[in-house]
Design an enzyme around this catalytic site. Structure first.
Site, short mmCIF file in Angstrom:
data_model
loop_
_atom_site.label_atom_id
_atom_site.label_comp_id
_atom_site.label_asym_id
_atom_site.label_seq_id
_atom_site.Cartn_x
_atom_site.Cartn_y
_atom_site.Cartn_z
N TRP A 142 0.88 -1.27 -0.13
CA TRP A 142 0.25 0.08 -0.26
C TRP A 142 0.90 1.23 0.09
CZ3 TRP A 142 -5.66 0.20 0.51
CH2 TRP A 142 -6.06 1.71 0.50
N LYS A 277 3.05 10.26 7.58
CA LYS A 277 2.52 9.40 9.20
C LYS A 277 3.01 9.85 10.05
CE LYS A 277 -0.19 5.83 6.88
NZ LYS A 277 -1.92 6.24 7.06
#
Length: 439
Positions: A142, A277
């Protein structure tokens, strides 16, 4: 009673507005309105605390509303928030220097907003520098939902959106729990698997292999960790073909695995590193790191990657604060000690419950796989759904990868700031939730 009625009335209106106006984008929304968050908890509209075992979207490594981050945002937004992309500010240059001083060979830094954006930039950089266009990734990867990043994402959401980028190839991820190739002892033979995979890539390539992009631990793929030695072998495969190695450390970077970057365990430095993130601790900040030689060649060839929020000072200041807190509070070491406690607790659940098939991962990025039975290792999505619902009802938020191809795997990634008591509380809720789900 009046207050409760008013709250219920407000929540009813809230969900009506959701139904009328919020475009559904994938997940099934929790039927609780989240009002605030602090530390390791989020709180719903009734004031009930929910222990956050996924750090928001796997991002808030300092927990929620960390005082240093709150103070930085308040101070910075009143001084300098956003600039024209051709202007530079001290926070941007200071963070670039900070990141570019961590690993020899990754000195040059580009600051962006999201993980997909950083992977887009990395792939674009690799294509320009090599003069080639073929990109290889893992079948359970991903890397984002945009353009080139989506073309290199194989874990989900490829059907129905039309053609992907030409030259998009995938190889199997080395899954020790479900090995495709085994040695004489029945263990994963990842070397044979890697040789076989690249033989297939070579047979399909037109001679334009530009890069391999990989997560050191495939998160959405079900917490699949690359075995020790795999990165070095992958590095060699890339070097033999004139490919660049891109590592996507969106979830593994900034201390979560017990190293600043997960690749440091293996002593293999990528050509390009992407961060997101954890770098912004929940705020939109990402980065691309590469060598001076690659940056120089890209510049010579006219590299361009302009976005509205490239080199924005506000998120850069947040990134500096994140780095400061991680270093000051010894959070990389804390990830190691907290992981030992958490992993021991998860192993205890595995011993106690037949439905827990596997515990895996590194640092504070762990996976708990739910199966119908240990012999078949068949993923039990229905049981996992029940466990997740029972955990949420008891005040614990866990994220499960519910795609059939990946198994029913809970991704457990609490903040690096989580306390021992909070770890024990989460483990207790998990045990209770599994018991209830079995009833």
């Amino acid at each position: 009673m009046a207050l409760e009625s008013a709250s219920n009335s407000t929540d009813t209106g809230f969900w009506s507005d959701v139904s009328d106006h919020v475009l559904r984008y994938g997940p099934v929304f929790e039927q609780r309105v989240i009002e605030r968050a602090e530390g390791s908890y989020v709180y719903d509209s009734s004031g009930a605390p929910i222990l956050d075992f996924t750090s928001g979207q796997m991002s808030s490594i300092l927990g929620h509303s960390h005082p240093d981050i709150v103070r930085t945002v308040r101070e910075q937004i009143g001084q300098l928030d956003h600039l024209f992309s051709g202007m530079l500010s001290r926070p941007v240059v200071d963070l670039s220097k900070r990141l570019g001083s961590l690993v020899p060979g990754l000195e040059k830094v580009l600051l962006l907003s999201t993980g997909a954006e950083s992977n887009e930039a990395a792939i674009r950089l690799a294509k320009l520098v090599t003069g080639k266009h073929e990109i290889v990734a893992f079948t359970k990867s991903w890397h984002g939902m945009t353009g080139a990043a989506a073309s290199a994402t194989y874990s989900h959401n490829r059907r129905g959106y039309g053609p992907v980028n030409p030259g998009s190839f995938a190889i199997p991820a080395p899954n020790a729990y479900r090995p495709r190739f085994t040695d004489a002892n029945g263990n994963l033979d990842w070397k044979t698997e890697l040789d076989d995979a690249f033989a297939l890539v070579d047979s399909q390539s037109t001679g334009n292999l530009a890069a391999f992009i990989a997560e050191p631990i495939l998160s959405s793929g079900g917490i699949i960790e690359l075995p020790v030695g795999y990165l070095a072998a992958l590095r060699q495969k890339c070097d033999e073909r004139g490919m660049l190695l891109i590592l996507d450390e969106a979830q593994t970077g900034i201390g979560r695995t017990g190293h600043m970057f997960a690749f440091q365990r293996d002593g293999v430095t990528p050509d390009i590193l992407t961060l997101s993130k954890t770098l912004g601790a929940g705020l939109p900040l990402s980065a691309v790191l590469t060598s001076r030689a690659i940056e120089e060649e890209a510049h010579r060839k006219g590299f361009v990657f302009l976005t509205t929020h490239v080199s924005d000072p506000l998120p850069a200041a947040v990134g500096l604060a994140v780095m400061d807190v991680v270093e000051r509070d010894g959070l990389i070491g804390r990830a190691v000690s907290a992981s030992q406690r958490l992993q021991a607790g998860l192993e205890g659940l595995k011993q106690r419950f037949e439905s827990v098939g596997d515990v895996r991962g590194r640092g504070l990025l762990l996976g708990l796989e739910i199966v119908t039975d240990r012999a078949s290792r068949q993923p039990d999505l229905a049981m996992a759904d029940r466990i997740g619902a029972e955990a949420m009802a008891r005040g614990l938020s866990m994220n499960i990868v519910k795609l059939p191809a990946m198994g029913a795997v809970f991704r457990i990634a609490p903040p690096l700031t989580i306390s021992d008591d909070e770890i024990d509380q989460g483990l207790g809720i998990m045990a209770s939730a599994i018991e209830a789900a079995r009833a």
